[in-house]
Design a protein around this motif. Structure first.
Motif, PDB file in Angstrom:
ATOM      1  N   MET A  15      37.475  32.102  56.649  1.00 23.09           N
ATOM      2  CA  MET A  15      36.393  31.791  55.713  1.00 23.09           C
ATOM      3  C   MET A  15      35.875  33.095  55.122  1.00 23.09           C
ATOM      4  O   MET A  15      35.558  34.023  55.836  1.00 23.09           O
ATOM      5  CB  MET A  15      35.295  31.041  56.446  1.00 23.09           C
ATOM      6  CG  MET A  15      34.141  30.679  55.560  1.00 23.09           C
ATOM      7  SD  MET A  15      32.995  29.646  56.487  1.00 23.09           S
ATOM      8  CE  MET A  15      31.920  29.223  55.190  1.00 23.09           C
ATOM      9  N   ASP A  16      35.773  33.134  53.812  1.00 26.53           N
ATOM     10  CA  ASP A  16      35.322  34.331  53.116  1.00 26.53           C
ATOM     11  C   ASP A  16      33.813  34.239  52.886  1.00 26.53           C
ATOM     12  O   ASP A  16      33.340  33.405  52.117  1.00 26.53           O
ATOM     13  CB  ASP A  16      36.061  34.468  51.794  1.00 26.53           C
ATOM     14  CG  ASP A  16      35.804  35.801  51.117  1.00 26.53           C
ATOM     15  OD1 ASP A  16      35.077  36.633  51.683  1.00 26.53           O
ATOM     16  OD2 ASP A  16      36.344  36.012  50.026  1.00 26.53           O
ATOM     17  N   ASP A  17      33.073  35.122  53.572  1.00 25.94           N
ATOM     18  CA  ASP A  17      31.618  35.111  53.445  1.00 25.94           C
ATOM     19  C   ASP A  17      31.132  35.840  52.196  1.00 25.94           C
ATOM     20  O   ASP A  17      29.939  35.826  51.907  1.00 25.94           O
ATOM     21  CB  ASP A  17      30.980  35.753  54.669  1.00 25.94           C
ATOM     22  CG  ASP A  17      31.146  34.910  55.919  1.00 25.94           C
ATOM     23  OD1 ASP A  17      31.408  33.696  55.785  1.00 25.94           O
ATOM     24  OD2 ASP A  17      31.030  35.461  57.021  1.00 25.94           O
ATOM     25  N   ASP A  18      32.045  36.496  51.480  1.00 19.25           N
ATOM     26  CA  ASP A  18      31.667  37.265  50.306  1.00 19.25           C
ATOM     27  C   ASP A  18      32.706  37.036  49.208  1.00 19.25           C
ATOM     28  O   ASP A  18      33.481  37.918  48.868  1.00 19.25           O
ATOM     29  CB  ASP A  18      31.589  38.753  50.679  1.00 19.25           C
ATOM     30  CG  ASP A  18      30.945  39.597  49.590  1.00 19.25           C
ATOM     31  OD1 ASP A  18      30.289  39.040  48.680  1.00 19.25           O
ATOM     32  OD2 ASP A  18      31.109  40.829  49.660  1.00 19.25           O
ATOM     33  N   PRO A  19      32.720  35.824  48.620  1.00 19.51           N
ATOM     34  CA  PRO A  19      33.733  35.540  47.600  1.00 19.51           C
ATOM     35  C   PRO A  19      33.506  36.355  46.330  1.00 19.51           C
ATOM     36  O   PRO A  19      32.370  36.723  46.001  1.00 19.51           O
ATOM     37  CB  PRO A  19      33.564  34.057  47.329  1.00 19.51           C
ATOM     38  CG  PRO A  19      32.147  33.769  47.697  1.00 19.51           C
ATOM     39  CD  PRO A  19      31.821  34.706  48.826  1.00 19.51           C
ATOM     40  N   LYS A  20      34.584  36.637  45.646  1.00 17.10           N
ATOM     41  CA  LYS A  20      34.512  37.372  44.385  1.00 17.10           C
ATOM     42  C   LYS A  20      33.774  36.527  43.351  1.00 17.10           C
ATOM     43  O   LYS A  20      34.066  35.337  43.191  1.00 17.10           O
ATOM     44  CB  LYS A  20      35.927  37.681  43.895  1.00 17.10           C
ATOM     45  CG  LYS A  20      35.977  38.491  42.631  1.00 17.10           C
ATOM     46  CD  LYS A  20      37.416  38.790  42.261  1.00 17.10           C
ATOM     47  CE  LYS A  20      37.503  39.593  40.983  1.00 17.10           C
ATOM     48  NZ  LYS A  20      38.894  39.838  40.609  1.00 17.10           N
ATOM     49  N   PRO A  21      32.818  37.117  42.634  1.00 19.81           N
ATOM     50  CA  PRO A  21      32.110  36.366  41.591  1.00 19.81           C
ATOM     51  C   PRO A  21      33.086  35.891  40.513  1.00 19.81           C
ATOM     52  O   PRO A  21      34.066  36.572  40.202  1.00 19.81           O
ATOM     53  CB  PRO A  21      31.124  37.385  41.008  1.00 19.81           C
ATOM     54  CG  PRO A  21      30.997  38.446  42.038  1.00 19.81           C
ATOM     55  CD  PRO A  21      32.308  38.487  42.768  1.00 19.81           C
ATOM     56  N   LEU A  36      29.829  41.402  39.831  1.00 16.31           N
ATOM     57  CA  LEU A  36      31.203  41.853  40.051  1.00 16.31           C
ATOM     58  C   LEU A  36      31.229  43.329  40.436  1.00 16.31           C
ATOM     59  O   LEU A  36      31.954  43.720  41.348  1.00 16.31           O
ATOM     60  CB  LEU A  36      32.060  41.606  38.812  1.00 16.31           C
ATOM     61  CG  LEU A  36      33.521  42.013  38.924  1.00 16.31           C
ATOM     62  CD1 LEU A  36      34.221  41.254  40.053  1.00 16.31           C
ATOM     63  CD2 LEU A  36      34.232  41.783  37.595  1.00 16.31           C
ATOM     64  N   ALA A  37      30.431  44.144  39.769  1.00 13.33           N
ATOM     65  CA  ALA A  37      30.380  45.568  40.105  1.00 13.33           C
ATOM     66  C   ALA A  37      29.913  45.767  41.545  1.00 13.33           C
ATOM     67  O   ALA A  37      30.476  46.584  42.282  1.00 13.33           O
ATOM     68  CB  ALA A  37      29.466  46.311  39.129  1.00 13.33           C
ATOM     69  N   ALA A  38      28.908  45.007  41.954  1.00 12.07           N
ATOM     70  CA  ALA A  38      28.412  45.109  43.329  1.00 12.07           C
ATOM     71  C   ALA A  38      29.485  44.637  44.309  1.00 12.07           C
ATOM     72  O   ALA A  38      29.688  45.253  45.364  1.00 12.07           O
ATOM     73  CB  ALA A  38      27.129  44.286  43.493  1.00 12.07           C
ATOM     74  N   TRP A  39      30.179  43.564  43.973  1.00  6.00           N
ATOM     75  CA  TRP A  39      31.235  43.042  44.839  1.00  6.00           C
ATOM     76  C   TRP A  39      32.366  44.052  44.974  1.00  6.00           C
ATOM     77  O   TRP A  39      32.865  44.294  46.055  1.00  6.00           O
ATOM     78  CB  TRP A  39      31.750  41.711  44.287  1.00  6.00           C
ATOM     79  CG  TRP A  39      32.737  41.043  45.178  1.00  6.00           C
ATOM     80  CD1 TRP A  39      32.467  40.195  46.219  1.00  6.00           C
ATOM     81  CD2 TRP A  39      34.162  41.173  45.125  1.00  6.00           C
ATOM     82  NE1 TRP A  39      33.633  39.785  46.806  1.00  6.00           N
ATOM     83  CE2 TRP A  39      34.698  40.374  46.149  1.00  6.00           C
ATOM     84  CE3 TRP A  39      35.032  41.873  44.314  1.00  6.00           C
ATOM     85  CZ2 TRP A  39      36.055  40.263  46.385  1.00  6.00           C
ATOM     86  CZ3 TRP A  39      36.398  41.766  44.537  1.00  6.00           C
ATOM     87  CH2 TRP A  39      36.898  40.973  45.566  1.00  6.00           C
ATOM     88  N   LEU A  40      32.756  44.669  43.839  1.00  6.48           N
ATOM     89  CA  LEU A  40      33.826  45.666  43.872  1.00  6.48           C
ATOM     90  C   LEU A  40      33.415  46.887  44.702  1.00  6.48           C
ATOM     91  O   LEU A  40      34.257  47.492  45.376  1.00  6.48           O
ATOM     92  CB  LEU A  40      34.212  46.090  42.451  1.00  6.48           C
ATOM     93  CG  LEU A  40      34.992  45.037  41.669  1.00  6.48           C
ATOM     94  CD1 LEU A  40      35.103  45.442  40.209  1.00  6.48           C
ATOM     95  CD2 LEU A  40      36.360  44.800  42.280  1.00  6.48           C
ATOM     96  N   ALA A  41      32.142  47.233  44.671  1.00  4.62           N
ATOM     97  CA  ALA A  41      31.669  48.345  45.501  1.00  4.62           C
ATOM     98  C   ALA A  41      31.789  48.003  46.979  1.00  4.62           C
ATOM     99  O   ALA A  41      32.069  48.885  47.797  1.00  4.62           O
ATOM    100  CB  ALA A  41      30.213  48.678  45.151  1.00  4.62           C
ATOM    101  N   ARG A  42      31.606  46.718  47.310  1.00  8.36           N
ATOM    102  CA  ARG A  42      31.741  46.273  48.695  1.00  8.36           C
ATOM    103  C   ARG A  42      33.201  46.063  49.106  1.00  8.36           C
ATOM    104  O   ARG A  42      33.516  46.011  50.277  1.00  8.36           O
ATOM    105  CB  ARG A  42      30.979  44.972  48.926  1.00  8.36           C
ATOM    106  CG  ARG A  42      29.477  45.105  48.820  1.00  8.36           C
ATOM    107  CD  ARG A  42      28.767  43.845  49.256  1.00  8.36           C
ATOM    108  NE  ARG A  42      29.190  42.627  48.583  1.00  8.36           N
ATOM    109  CZ  ARG A  42      28.695  42.167  47.431  1.00  8.36           C
ATOM    110  NH1 ARG A  42      27.750  42.854  46.791  1.00  8.36           N
ATOM    111  NH2 ARG A  42      29.133  41.032  46.918  1.00  8.36           N
ATOM    112  N   THR A  73      41.074  44.950  43.071  1.00 13.05           N
ATOM    113  CA  THR A  73      41.347  45.521  41.739  1.00 13.05           C
ATOM    114  C   THR A  73      40.705  44.650  40.664  1.00 13.05           C
ATOM    115  O   THR A  73      41.372  43.851  40.044  1.00 13.05           O
ATOM    116  CB  THR A  73      42.852  45.607  41.473  1.00 13.05           C
ATOM    117  OG1 THR A  73      43.392  44.282  41.552  1.00 13.05           O
ATOM    118  CG2 THR A  73      43.544  46.521  42.440  1.00 13.05           C
ATOM    119  N   GLY A  74      39.402  44.794  40.467  1.00 18.98           N
ATOM    120  CA  GLY A  74      38.681  44.100  39.404  1.00 18.98           C
ATOM    121  C   GLY A  74      39.268  42.813  39.058  1.00 18.98           C
ATOM    122  O   GLY A  74      39.017  41.968  38.400  1.00 18.98           O
TER     123      GLY A  74
END
Length: 54
Positions: free
Chosen positions: A1-7, A42-48, A53-54
């Motif tokens: 289970m992904d607790d932090d899905p990509k926006p 998305l920028a915050a997610w990519l930082a995490r 790759t975007g």
């Protein structure tokens, strides 16, 4: 289970969704606001997730 899905980007309105009567805000303005929130999320997610790759 992904607790932090990509926006996911918001659905772009169809050209026919706009009534053309100068509504404030227009559906296209609302979409642009949603896109700005998406870009920030998305920028915050990519930082995490630097391995993504975007």
């Amino acid at each position: 289970m992904d607790d932090d899905p990509k926006p996911q980007p918001p659905v772009e309105p169809d050209a026919l969704d706009c009534c053309g009567e100068g509504c404030v805000p227009c559906i296209h303005d609302i979409h642009e606001q949603a896109m700005e929130r998406y870009r920030k999320a998305l920028a915050a997610w990519l930082a995490r997730h630097p391995e993504a790759t975007g």
